[in-house]
Design a protein around this motif. Structure first.
Motif: not given
Length: 271
Positions: A179, A182, A186, A207
């Motif tokens: 999480e 992510d 973002d 990532y």
């Protein structure tokens, strides 16, 4: 060559007489999600401390927006760089909401006090890290993973164009690790530069838009994970024999360690 907003030019980094890196130059690409990886004690966190002005180089210079970071006022640096260090200590008896609100300190002045924009920034940071319901709790009462998310929320509340995070997934379980990564992806996609030190090489490959691999205080390779990650690099840098295959979800490099010895439960006899 155009310089990035944040870069280190031929820096020597040391703690007293212990030299960690010598003549090290690193440029953080603007708008990247840069992840720094390497074995323990290779200089990853030391480099991040230098980039954030916590560790002044004994030689060379760290440059932010065209000038030496050491010559900028601390409040001005805090408006441009948000830092999550490897270990943080909260004041005794402080509530979660109050600690996150401290991320707005660089934006306060004699002429600009607390505003609705500050409140919105704090609320958004707490929502992004899933700690809104903890606002009234004391930080001392939280688990290690919860405290880590509170510190990350404080950094997000600064709303800086560059974020530096030293091992941000520490204390987080696998779900909260993903999480958080992510969320950082973002934030990067929205235009902010993110720099993180990670231990998990597969997370880094998944990532990172720019990967910096270090060993013994030097940069061994840098570029996109697909450009630089190979079985030879992983073994040379980490001492880990492995197979590198495409991640079935993201098509980024996936490092699979080789079995060092046959399993006793393999069901067959050794040849």
């Amino acid at each position: 060559m155009t310089k990035s907003r944040l870069h280190a030019d031929a820096v020597t980094l040391q703690y007293r007489d212990n030299v960690i890196a010598r003549d090290l130059s690193v440029a953080i690409p603007d708008g990247s999600f840069t992840i720094i990886v390497g074995p323990n004690a290779c200089g990853k966190s030391t480099l991040l401390r230098a980039l954030s002005r916590l560790l002044p180089p004994s030689r060379g210079d760290v440059v932010l927006d065209g000038g030496s970071i050491d010559r900028l006022p601390a409040r001005e640096v805090a408006r441009r760089l948000g830092l999550l260090p490897q270990s943080s200590l909260a004041p005794d008896g402080i509530a979660v909401g109050d600690l996150v609100a401290r991320g707005r300190y660089p934006h306060q002045s004699m002429f600009r006090q607390w505003s609705a924009a500050d409140q919105d920034a704090v609320a958004a940071a707490m929502a992004a890290t899933n700690i809104t319901e903890l606002a009234g709790r004391l930080v001392d009462e939280l688990s290690g993973g919860q405290r880590q998310r509170v510190w990350i929320a404080m950094v997000l509340a600064q709303q800086t164009p560059i974020l530096l995070l030293d091992e941000p997934t520490t204390f987080l379980d696998i779900t909260h690790q993903m999480e958080l990564l992510d969320l950082l992806a973002d934030i990067n996609a929205d235009g902010r530069t993110v720099v993180a030190v990670l231990h998990d090489l597969n997370h880094a490959c998944r990532y990172a838009t720019h990967l910096i691999t270090m060993r013994d205080g030097a940069v061994v390779a840098q570029g996109t994970p697909k450009e630089i990650i190979s079985e030879r690099l992983v073994e040379d840098v980490f001492g880990l024999p492995c197979v590198v295959i495409p991640d079935p979800v993201t098509d980024t490099p996936l490092i699979v360690p080789r079995v060092r010895r046959a399993s006793a439960n393999s069901g067959g006899d050794a040849a």
